[in-house]
Scaffold this active site. Structure first.
Site, PDB file in Angstrom:
ATOM      1  N   TRP A 187     -53.771  18.205 -17.597  1.00  0.00           N
ATOM      2  CA  TRP A 187     -54.259  17.284 -16.726  1.00  0.00           C
ATOM      3  C   TRP A 187     -55.653  17.750 -16.211  1.00  0.00           C
ATOM      4  O   TRP A 187     -55.536  18.731 -15.423  1.00  0.00           O
ATOM      5  CB  TRP A 187     -53.324  17.177 -15.834  1.00  0.00           C
ATOM      6  CG  TRP A 187     -53.381  15.721 -14.493  1.00  0.00           C
ATOM      7  CD1 TRP A 187     -53.222  14.413 -14.873  1.00  0.00           C
ATOM      8  CD2 TRP A 187     -54.130  15.970 -13.295  1.00  0.00           C
ATOM      9  NE1 TRP A 187     -53.612  13.774 -13.980  1.00  0.00           N
ATOM     10  CE2 TRP A 187     -54.245  14.582 -12.890  1.00  0.00           C
ATOM     11  CE3 TRP A 187     -54.757  17.010 -12.633  1.00  0.00           C
ATOM     12  CZ2 TRP A 187     -54.747  14.338 -11.577  1.00  0.00           C
ATOM     13  CZ3 TRP A 187     -55.463  16.611 -11.351  1.00  0.00           C
ATOM     14  CH2 TRP A 187     -55.509  15.303 -11.111  1.00  0.00           C
ATOM     15  N   ASN A 220     -52.083  26.460 -15.980  1.00  0.00           N
ATOM     16  CA  ASN A 220     -51.869  25.219 -15.335  1.00  0.00           C
ATOM     17  C   ASN A 220     -52.212  25.599 -13.644  1.00  0.00           C
ATOM     18  O   ASN A 220     -51.533  26.595 -13.180  1.00  0.00           O
ATOM     19  CB  ASN A 220     -50.302  24.990 -15.303  1.00  0.00           C
ATOM     20  CG  ASN A 220     -50.047  23.937 -14.263  1.00  0.00           C
ATOM     21  OD1 ASN A 220     -50.642  23.233 -13.673  1.00  0.00           O
ATOM     22  ND2 ASN A 220     -48.361  23.754 -13.886  1.00  0.00           N
ATOM     23  N   GLY A 221     -52.821  24.967 -13.227  1.00  0.00           N
ATOM     24  CA  GLY A 221     -53.326  25.122 -11.754  1.00  0.00           C
ATOM     25  C   GLY A 221     -54.630  25.234 -11.420  1.00  0.00           C
ATOM     26  O   GLY A 221     -55.546  24.748 -12.426  1.00  0.00           O
ATOM     27  N   LYS A 227     -44.946   1.268  -7.594  1.00  0.00           N
ATOM     28  CA  LYS A 227     -44.349   1.238  -8.775  1.00  0.00           C
ATOM     29  C   LYS A 227     -45.103   0.294  -9.922  1.00  0.00           C
ATOM     30  O   LYS A 227     -45.649   0.630 -10.692  1.00  0.00           O
ATOM     31  CB  LYS A 227     -42.886   0.858  -8.730  1.00  0.00           C
ATOM     32  CG  LYS A 227     -41.900   1.609  -8.658  1.00  0.00           C
ATOM     33  CD  LYS A 227     -41.621   2.917  -9.411  1.00  0.00           C
ATOM     34  CE  LYS A 227     -42.450   4.088  -9.013  1.00  0.00           C
ATOM     35  NZ  LYS A 227     -41.929   5.039  -8.126  1.00  0.00           N
ATOM     36  N   CYS A 261     -50.334  19.734 -15.979  1.00  0.00           N
ATOM     37  CA  CYS A 261     -50.400  20.208 -17.065  1.00  0.00           C
ATOM     38  C   CYS A 261     -48.935  21.065 -17.514  1.00  0.00           C
ATOM     39  O   CYS A 261     -48.292  21.349 -16.601  1.00  0.00           O
ATOM     40  CB  CYS A 261     -51.413  21.676 -17.088  1.00  0.00           C
ATOM     41  SG  CYS A 261     -53.164  21.328 -16.774  1.00  0.00           S
ATOM     42  N   ARG A 310     -46.426  15.779 -17.775  1.00  0.00           N
ATOM     43  CA  ARG A 310     -47.065  16.470 -16.829  1.00  0.00           C
ATOM     44  C   ARG A 310     -48.722  16.627 -16.932  1.00  0.00           C
ATOM     45  O   ARG A 310     -49.363  16.699 -15.988  1.00  0.00           O
ATOM     46  CB  ARG A 310     -46.855  18.132 -16.855  1.00  0.00           C
ATOM     47  CG  ARG A 310     -45.417  18.424 -16.695  1.00  0.00           C
ATOM     48  CD  ARG A 310     -45.021  19.950 -16.993  1.00  0.00           C
ATOM     49  NE  ARG A 310     -45.632  20.644 -15.969  1.00  0.00           N
ATOM     50  CZ  ARG A 310     -45.028  20.720 -14.719  1.00  0.00           C
ATOM     51  NH1 ARG A 310     -43.666  20.465 -14.506  1.00  0.00           N
ATOM     52  NH2 ARG A 310     -45.409  21.530 -13.759  1.00  0.00           N
ATOM     53  N   GLU A 326     -48.617   1.824 -10.379  1.00  0.00           N
ATOM     54  CA  GLU A 326     -48.826   3.039 -11.095  1.00  0.00           C
ATOM     55  C   GLU A 326     -48.273   2.712 -12.859  1.00  0.00           C
ATOM     56  O   GLU A 326     -48.957   3.127 -13.555  1.00  0.00           O
ATOM     57  CB  GLU A 326     -47.864   4.352 -10.557  1.00  0.00           C
ATOM     58  CG  GLU A 326     -46.575   4.061 -10.734  1.00  0.00           C
ATOM     59  CD  GLU A 326     -45.908   5.634 -10.128  1.00  0.00           C
ATOM     60  OE1 GLU A 326     -45.048   5.445  -9.645  1.00  0.00           O
ATOM     61  OE2 GLU A 326     -46.677   6.625 -10.515  1.00  0.00           O
ATOM     62  N   HIS A 332     -52.882 -10.079  10.646  1.00  0.00           N
ATOM     63  CA  HIS A 332     -53.779  -9.270  11.368  1.00  0.00           C
ATOM     64  C   HIS A 332     -54.862  -8.686  10.263  1.00  0.00           C
ATOM     65  O   HIS A 332     -55.702  -7.932  10.417  1.00  0.00           O
ATOM     66  CB  HIS A 332     -53.312  -8.045  11.835  1.00  0.00           C
ATOM     67  CG  HIS A 332     -52.350  -8.292  13.133  1.00  0.00           C
ATOM     68  ND1 HIS A 332     -52.602  -8.832  14.597  1.00  0.00           N
ATOM     69  CD2 HIS A 332     -50.988  -8.391  12.996  1.00  0.00           C
ATOM     70  CE1 HIS A 332     -51.593  -9.377  14.979  1.00  0.00           C
ATOM     71  NE2 HIS A 332     -50.672  -9.011  14.189  1.00  0.00           N
ATOM     72  N   GLU A 358     -42.989   1.261  -1.612  1.00  0.00           N
ATOM     73  CA  GLU A 358     -42.423   1.729  -2.986  1.00  0.00           C
ATOM     74  C   GLU A 358     -42.555   0.713  -4.156  1.00  0.00           C
ATOM     75  O   GLU A 358     -43.037   0.993  -5.228  1.00  0.00           O
ATOM     76  CB  GLU A 358     -41.046   2.170  -3.025  1.00  0.00           C
ATOM     77  CG  GLU A 358     -40.327   2.604  -4.323  1.00  0.00           C
ATOM     78  CD  GLU A 358     -40.971   3.682  -4.806  1.00  0.00           C
ATOM     79  OE1 GLU A 358     -42.008   4.429  -4.409  1.00  0.00           O
ATOM     80  OE2 GLU A 358     -40.662   4.098  -6.181  1.00  0.00           O
ATOM     81  N   LYS A 361     -46.531  14.240 -13.821  1.00  0.00           N
ATOM     82  CA  LYS A 361     -45.074  14.192 -12.854  1.00  0.00           C
ATOM     83  C   LYS A 361     -45.156  15.068 -11.907  1.00  0.00           C
ATOM     84  O   LYS A 361     -44.432  14.955 -10.861  1.00  0.00           O
ATOM     85  CB  LYS A 361     -44.004  14.260 -13.923  1.00  0.00           C
ATOM     86  CG  LYS A 361     -42.660  14.348 -13.585  1.00  0.00           C
ATOM     87  CD  LYS A 361     -42.198  12.998 -13.373  1.00  0.00           C
ATOM     88  CE  LYS A 361     -40.713  12.833 -12.825  1.00  0.00           C
ATOM     89  NZ  LYS A 361     -40.577  11.420 -12.414  1.00  0.00           N
TER      90      LYS A 361
HETATM   91  C1  AGP Z   1     -43.787   8.376  -8.092  1.00  0.00           C
HETATM   92  O1  AGP Z   1     -43.739   7.257  -8.922  1.00  0.00           O
HETATM   93  C2  AGP Z   1     -45.121   8.958  -8.321  1.00  0.00           C
HETATM   94  N1  AGP Z   1     -45.460   9.348  -9.654  1.00  0.00           N
HETATM   95  C3  AGP Z   1     -45.712  10.031  -7.273  1.00  0.00           C
HETATM   96  O2  AGP Z   1     -46.069   9.250  -6.354  1.00  0.00           O
HETATM   97  C4  AGP Z   1     -44.640  11.298  -7.055  1.00  0.00           C
HETATM   98  O3  AGP Z   1     -43.437  10.590  -6.187  1.00  0.00           O
HETATM   99  C5  AGP Z   1     -45.397  11.988  -5.975  1.00  0.00           C
HETATM  100  O4  AGP Z   1     -46.203  12.726  -6.632  1.00  0.00           O
HETATM  101  C6  AGP Z   1     -44.482  13.271  -5.446  1.00  0.00           C
HETATM  102  O5  AGP Z   1     -43.967  13.829  -6.059  1.00  0.00           O
HETATM  103  P1  AGP Z   1     -42.617  14.779  -5.631  1.00  0.00           P
HETATM  104  O6  AGP Z   1     -41.519  14.263  -5.372  1.00  0.00           O
HETATM  105  O7  AGP Z   1     -42.437  15.555  -7.165  1.00  0.00           O
HETATM  106  O8  AGP Z   1     -43.195  15.682  -4.727  1.00  0.00           O
END
Ligand code: AGP
Length: 621
Positions: free
Chosen positions: A75, A101-102, A498, A2, A27, A501, A517, A494, A616
């Site tokens: 969110w 937010n929270g 990517k 949020c 966010r 997501e 395996h 990673e 984010k």
């Molecule tokens: C990364 O592309 C993602 N959006 C997500 O996994 C992110 O890395 C994760 O939420 C951790 O965020 P932070 O580094 O702000 O703690």
């Protein structure tokens, strides 16, 4: 999660709120809303489910006018993302409007209490109880909004950043925080609240942090910060170096592409002043770590625990390889949401390295607290000046990536890796596990990484047909498998994150040796293999693993080392990265996968900078 913004000053609040929400939309984007105190003294609320553009369209012909207001981009946690559950929320009288937010964990019991007293709820959110609880305090005699807010805070369990205003006390906003981000912007004759500084850069670069357990009262001319028990706190504003332009798209179609292309400069900034020439040598220079060492805090360290989530966790896997190889110290990387509930073995012999680009990830922060309580020494890596992480750790190493707006992390990944690289060499120097010659030779290679990234981006970057062609045939696939060994495995994880997501293609990152395996059953002509096959001691093993899947007719995309012509025998598509020490490859090898994810998402028409269901900054657990 949020985004929240508040404005009080002399300008029309609505465009400022909408612009701020546009910058905070990464966010959360389930709904958006604003409340403005108009010139007739009424609080006008507009809110819409879906993206901010729905709200902007709804108010385009009749924008509320007033010099103070609050805005929210959501969110969803409690209550589905619809118009009613969108923030701001109001009390029974309509005198108060509030954004949050929270998560208020005890909202059900508070809601029951308030309903029993006659308060009428319109939404399913936890947030609405805050408006009614403040209303109740005022009805029971609290002398003003500030007292009412202060009275409710000790009754709340959970995380909050909230901003509230009352039409009965015009010219004032009150914000409070606990385990969720909220900063204050000090403008010229105007003041702001926001979830993060990027929303305010256009208006001011003078910011004040608000700590957990504090609230602030802001007016056009004044900012007052207090602890929950009412004690006033003196806080000096921080001057933020980022400029407004750095948070713009700069002609790129998406922030993600812009941020991928900015990685050479970001990596350079992360290294800047952390590599020092000394006589004919190079030395790692991290003053914060020297200070820790001089204070004796590193004397009894015999192990390292790394704490992070998501992309930051994959950076920690790369960090582990360097720390163990160079500083000869055992390292355990933990996903923070697992660590905190695992009754972990951690104590004064443990150095914790916590990585969070946002500095606000709830699980990472909670894990850091747990480690600190157990006596660990904590080094935090973050991109956000003044974020929650910085207040919990012994020392903070900033990533200096610049603003990263796109939800998928790219430049904060490579700057985390760069920072960990110098940190690993610094610890190797302090522990005397590498000699000066070896450190110098590695640092000389580290220094070349930004230029190598630049070259790599020129070759595989924006105008490159090969990567776009590859994205075209990847786009219709439903699933993809990424493999690597050693640090290449972290790059594979990673890369898979990517792709999934951004393009919503199911992807898994596996240790190459583990394919046979189990997961090899998934591979066929419709499920491609993406392999990190750069030069390393396990290169030939990776090639054998590739051959195993080609025998099952899977197509292969390989990231390989420049000059490796033989790789074409094993892969339909090859992306080269420059030759460098094998532990330094990941920051380069991740880039073709980032671009591939980007162009695949373009092909599939995905919402690139704001992928569905994500945010984010993950401030809920
Ligand atoms: C990364 O592309 C993602 N959006 C997500 O996994 C992110 O890395 C994760 O939420 C951790 O965020 P932070 O580094 O702000 O703690």
């Amino acid at each position: 999660m949020c985004g929240i913004i508040g404005y009080v000053g002399e300008q029309n609040a609505t465009p400022i709120l909408i612009d701020g929400l546009a910058r905070l939309e990464y966010r959360g984007y389930d709904s958006a809303g604003i409340a403005v105190l108009d010139s007739q003294g009424a609080i006008v609320v507009h809110k819409r489910a879906g993206k901010l553009r729905n709200l902007s369209n709804a108010i385009s012909s009749s924008q509320p006018h007033g010099v103070q207001g609050i805005g929210h981009t959501r969110w969803a946690t409690h209550g589905e993302p619809n118009d009613i559950n969108a923030h701001p929320h109001v009390d029974c009288t309509g005198d108060l409007a509030l954004i949050h937010n929270g998560i208020i964990e005890n909202y059900q019991e508070l809601r029951k209490e308030l309903m029993a007293e006659g308060h009428v709820f319109t939404s399913q959110t936890d947030t609405e109880i805050l408006a009614h609880a403040i209303e109740r305090e005022l009805a029971q005699g609290a002398e003003n909004l500030e007292t009412a807010v202060r009275n409710i805070l000790p009754k709340l369990r959970g995380a909050y950043a909230m901003v509230v205003m009352s039409r009965k006390e015009p010219g004032k906003l009150i914000g409070a925080r606990n385990n969720a981000p909220l900063i204050i912007g000090a403008g010229n004759g105007e003041s702001y609240f926001a979830s993060d500084m990027t929303a305010l850069l256009k208006h001011t670069r003078s910011m004040l942090t608000l700590n957990d357990g504090e609230y602030a009262v802001i007016t056009a001319a004044d900012i007052r910060i207090h602890t929950i028990d009412g004690k006033q706190v003196q806080r000096t504003p921080i001057h933020v170096e980022w400029d407004a332009q750095s948070a713009e798209k700069d002609g790129y179609p998406h922030y993600l592409l812009k941020e991928i292309m900015e990685q050479p400069a970001a990596a350079q900034r992360a290294l800047l002043s952390r590599i020092k020439p000394l006589d004919d040598r190079l030395v790692p220079q991290i003053d914060e770590i020297d200070a820790l060492a001089q204070s004796g805090k590193l004397k009894n360290i015999s192990r390292i625990i790394m704490l992070a989530c998501g992309t930051s966790y994959y950076a920690s896997l790369i960090g582990r390889a360097m720390l163990e190889r160079w500083a000869r110290i055992p390292v355990e990387p933990w996903v923070a949401s697992e660590f905190r509930y695992a009754d972990p073995v951690v104590g004064p012999d443990t150095l914790v390295i916590a990585i969070t680009q946002s500095g606000e990830t709830a699980d990472t922060i909670a894990s850091v607290r747990l480690a600190k309580e157990s006596g660990a020494v904590v080094v935090g890596l973050t991109n956000m000046v003044g974020s929650a992480l910085t207040r919990e750790v012994d020392v903070t190493l900033y990533l200096n990536a610049g603003p990263e707006i796109s939800v998928p992390a790219t430049k904060t990944f490579v700057t985390s890796v760069m920072t960990l690289t110098v940190l690993a060499l610094k610890l190797a120097e302090l522990r005397d596990t590498l000699d000066a010659f070896a450190i110098t030779s590695l640092l000389r290679q580290v220094e070349t990484i930004p230029a190598k990234m630049e070259k790599l981006l020129e070759i595989v970057g924006v105008e490159n047909n090969t990567i776009q062609q590859t994205a075209k045939w990847l786009a219709p696939c439903q699933s993809a498998m990424f493999i690597g060994r050693g640090s290449g495995y972290a790059v594979a994880r990673e890369g898979a994150l990517k792709l999934k997501e951004v393009s919503y293609i199911h992807a898994e990152g596996y240790q190459a040796g583990e394919l046979k395996h189990g997961p090899i059953t998934l591979l066929d002509e419709f499920t491609p293999l993406l392999a990190v096959a750069t030069h390393s001691i396990v290169y030939e093993k990776v090639i054998s693993n590739i051959q195993e899947v080609r025998a099952r007719r899977a197509k292969v995309i390989a990231v390989a080392t420049e000059g490796d012509e033989l790789i074409h025998k094993h892969a339909e598509s090859v992306f080269y990265v420059p030759e460098i020490d094998e532990l330094l490859v990941p920051a380069l090898a991740a880039i073709p996968f980032q671009l591939l994810a980007y162009y695949t998402a373009v092909e599939r028409g995905c919402d690139i900078d704001q992928p569905r269901n994500l945010a984010k900054s993950v401030t809920v657990e």
